[in-house]
Design a protein around this motif. Sequence first.
Motif, PDB file in Angstrom:
ATOM      1  N   PHE A  62     -26.132  11.853 -12.091  1.00 45.16           N
ATOM      2  CA  PHE A  62     -25.732  12.457 -13.357  1.00 45.16           C
ATOM      3  C   PHE A  62     -26.705  12.159 -14.494  1.00 45.16           C
ATOM      4  CE2 PHE A  62     -21.751  11.813 -10.979  1.00 45.16           C
ATOM      5  CZ  PHE A  62     -21.423  13.146 -10.799  1.00 45.16           C
ATOM      6  N   SER A  63     -27.400  11.028 -14.427  1.00 43.46           N
ATOM      7  CA  SER A  63     -28.419  10.698 -15.420  1.00 43.46           C
ATOM      8  C   SER A  63     -29.598  10.077 -14.678  1.00 43.46           C
ATOM      9  CB  SER A  63     -27.868   9.734 -16.459  1.00 43.46           C
ATOM     10  OG  SER A  63     -27.524   8.508 -15.867  1.00 43.46           O
ATOM     11  N   GLN A  64     -30.771  10.274 -15.214  1.00 43.27           N
ATOM     12  CA  GLN A  64     -31.977   9.835 -14.527  1.00 43.27           C
ATOM     13  C   GLN A  64     -32.280   8.365 -14.812  1.00 43.27           C
ATOM     14  OE1 GLN A  64     -36.023  11.356 -15.592  1.00 43.27           O
ATOM     15  NE2 GLN A  64     -35.759  12.439 -13.664  1.00 43.27           N
ATOM     16  N   GLU A  65     -32.608   7.632 -13.764  1.00 45.33           N
ATOM     17  CA  GLU A  65     -33.020   6.235 -13.869  1.00 45.33           C
ATOM     18  C   GLU A  65     -34.385   6.106 -13.211  1.00 45.33           C
ATOM     19  OE1 GLU A  65     -31.865   1.901 -11.991  1.00 45.33           O
ATOM     20  OE2 GLU A  65     -30.269   3.348 -12.282  1.00 45.33           O
ATOM     21  N   ILE A  66     -35.308   5.423 -13.868  1.00 44.85           N
ATOM     22  CA  ILE A  66     -36.649   5.233 -13.327  1.00 44.85           C
ATOM     23  C   ILE A  66     -36.882   3.743 -13.119  1.00 44.85           C
ATOM     24  CG2 ILE A  66     -39.123   5.542 -13.703  1.00 44.85           C
ATOM     25  CD1 ILE A  66     -38.384   7.955 -15.492  1.00 44.85           C
ATOM     26  N   LYS A  67     -37.209   3.361 -11.868  1.00 43.47           N
ATOM     27  CA  LYS A  67     -37.559   1.975 -11.558  1.00 43.47           C
ATOM     28  C   LYS A  67     -39.047   1.955 -11.259  1.00 43.47           C
ATOM     29  CE  LYS A  67     -33.167   0.577  -9.589  1.00 43.47           C
ATOM     30  NZ  LYS A  67     -32.461   0.097  -8.413  1.00 43.47           N
ATOM     31  N   SER A  68     -39.722   0.994 -11.823  1.00 44.65           N
ATOM     32  CA  SER A  68     -41.154   0.858 -11.629  1.00 44.65           C
ATOM     33  C   SER A  68     -41.458  -0.584 -11.265  1.00 44.65           C
ATOM     34  CB  SER A  68     -41.877   1.253 -12.921  1.00 44.65           C
ATOM     35  OG  SER A  68     -43.256   1.080 -12.778  1.00 44.65           O
ATOM     36  N   LEU A  69     -42.140  -0.790 -10.148  1.00 45.72           N
ATOM     37  CA  LEU A  69     -42.469  -2.131  -9.689  1.00 45.72           C
ATOM     38  C   LEU A  69     -43.979  -2.271  -9.581  1.00 45.72           C
ATOM     39  CD1 LEU A  69     -39.897  -2.160  -6.767  1.00 45.72           C
ATOM     40  CD2 LEU A  69     -39.617  -3.284  -8.954  1.00 45.72           C
ATOM     41  N   ASN A  70     -44.519  -3.271 -10.218  1.00 45.50           N
ATOM     42  CA  ASN A  70     -45.953  -3.514 -10.184  1.00 45.50           C
ATOM     43  C   ASN A  70     -46.356  -3.988  -8.787  1.00 45.50           C
ATOM     44  OD1 ASN A  70     -48.577  -4.686 -10.465  1.00 45.50           O
ATOM     45  ND2 ASN A  70     -48.212  -4.831 -12.668  1.00 45.50           N
ATOM     46  N   LEU A  71     -47.367  -3.358  -8.201  1.00 42.43           N
ATOM     47  CA  LEU A  71     -47.808  -3.726  -6.849  1.00 42.43           C
ATOM     48  C   LEU A  71     -48.327  -5.159  -6.780  1.00 42.43           C
ATOM     49  CD1 LEU A  71     -49.692  -0.492  -5.691  1.00 42.43           C
ATOM     50  CD2 LEU A  71     -47.540  -1.392  -4.806  1.00 42.43           C
ATOM     51  N   ARG A  72     -48.924  -5.649  -7.855  1.00 46.25           N
ATOM     52  CA  ARG A  72     -49.499  -7.000  -7.852  1.00 46.25           C
ATOM     53  C   ARG A  72     -48.436  -8.092  -7.838  1.00 46.25           C
ATOM     54  NH1 ARG A  72     -52.169  -4.424 -11.842  1.00 46.25           N
ATOM     55  NH2 ARG A  72     -54.126  -3.491 -11.225  1.00 46.25           N
ATOM     56  N   THR A  73     -47.223  -7.768  -8.302  1.00 48.19           N
ATOM     57  CA  THR A  73     -46.180  -8.801  -8.379  1.00 48.19           C
ATOM     58  C   THR A  73     -45.134  -8.691  -7.271  1.00 48.19           C
ATOM     59  OG1 THR A  73     -44.868  -7.457  -9.912  1.00 48.19           O
ATOM     60  CG2 THR A  73     -46.440  -9.016 -10.883  1.00 48.19           C
ATOM     61  N   LEU A  74     -45.275  -7.719  -6.376  1.00 50.38           N
ATOM     62  CA  LEU A  74     -44.322  -7.595  -5.265  1.00 50.38           C
ATOM     63  C   LEU A  74     -44.504  -8.763  -4.304  1.00 50.38           C
ATOM     64  CD1 LEU A  74     -44.362  -3.812  -4.258  1.00 50.38           C
ATOM     65  CD2 LEU A  74     -42.528  -5.081  -5.331  1.00 50.38           C
ATOM     66  N   THR A  75     -43.407  -9.434  -3.995  1.00 50.00           N
ATOM     67  CA  THR A  75     -43.499 -10.598  -3.109  1.00 50.00           C
ATOM     68  C   THR A  75     -42.850 -10.359  -1.750  1.00 50.00           C
ATOM     69  OG1 THR A  75     -41.482 -11.504  -4.085  1.00 50.00           O
ATOM     70  CG2 THR A  75     -43.581 -12.239  -5.022  1.00 50.00           C
ATOM     71  N   ASP A  76     -41.722  -9.701  -1.724  1.00 46.41           N
ATOM     72  CA  ASP A  76     -40.950  -9.550  -0.491  1.00 46.41           C
ATOM     73  C   ASP A  76     -40.801  -8.072  -0.174  1.00 46.41           C
ATOM     74  OD1 ASP A  76     -39.389 -10.044   1.685  1.00 46.41           O
ATOM     75  OD2 ASP A  76     -37.695 -10.890   0.586  1.00 46.41           O
ATOM     76  N   VAL A  77     -41.537  -7.607   0.840  1.00 48.54           N
ATOM     77  CA  VAL A  77     -41.472  -6.210   1.264  1.00 48.54           C
ATOM     78  C   VAL A  77     -41.071  -6.206   2.728  1.00 48.54           C
ATOM     79  CG1 VAL A  77     -42.753  -4.058   1.578  1.00 48.54           C
ATOM     80  CG2 VAL A  77     -43.263  -5.531  -0.370  1.00 48.54           C
ATOM     81  N   SER A  78     -40.028  -5.438   3.066  1.00 44.69           N
ATOM     82  CA  SER A  78     -39.590  -5.388   4.464  1.00 44.69           C
ATOM     83  C   SER A  78     -39.401  -3.944   4.910  1.00 44.69           C
ATOM     84  CB  SER A  78     -38.308  -6.186   4.663  1.00 44.69           C
ATOM     85  OG  SER A  78     -37.269  -5.680   3.850  1.00 44.69           O
TER      86      SER A  78
END
Length: 170
Positions: free
Chosen positions: A98-114
């Motif tokens: 119903f409303s737009q949400e934008i999440k932005s994650l800096n690639l340099r600070t990502l620690t846990d990717v699965s």
Amino acid sequence: MASGEKLLWSGQPRAGIRLRGSDVFVIPFSILWCGFAIFWESMVVRKGAPFFMMLWGIPFVLVGVYIVFGRFIVDALTRRKIFYGITNERIVIISGLFSQEIKSLNLRTLTDVSLSERGDGSGTITFGPVLPMGRWGPAGWPGVGRYAPPAFDMIERAKEILRQAQKGTA
């Protein structure tokens, strides 16, 4: 996008009604809930119980119908409005029914990717630790998504996209 930022990959989750791993438990529960609620309501109406008792069962029937059928429709509609992107600087998730949400994650600070991959190569890339409630996923359960970390959910070629993103060539 910022100056010098380049879009490396963009995509969306798989479309349509999809089953998730948690449905192994949720589907039997939802059928029992809905079945009992419909049985209760039909018996109350048939026996001529007080009007309050007839009203009392209606929310339980509505919840039952939602968890049997509605949650799949809500999930499909929600996924239709989700867009993913990988740039040379960040991960972007645009969502919202119903409303737009934008999440932005800096690639340099990502620690846990699965990566959670299915047999057909599709899967989910999760950015951050998965909390116990988050394992149930956002599959149409109101409020559960707030416990889940950001993720590229139900994408095609998930492992290939993750490898390319790690190399910076997505």
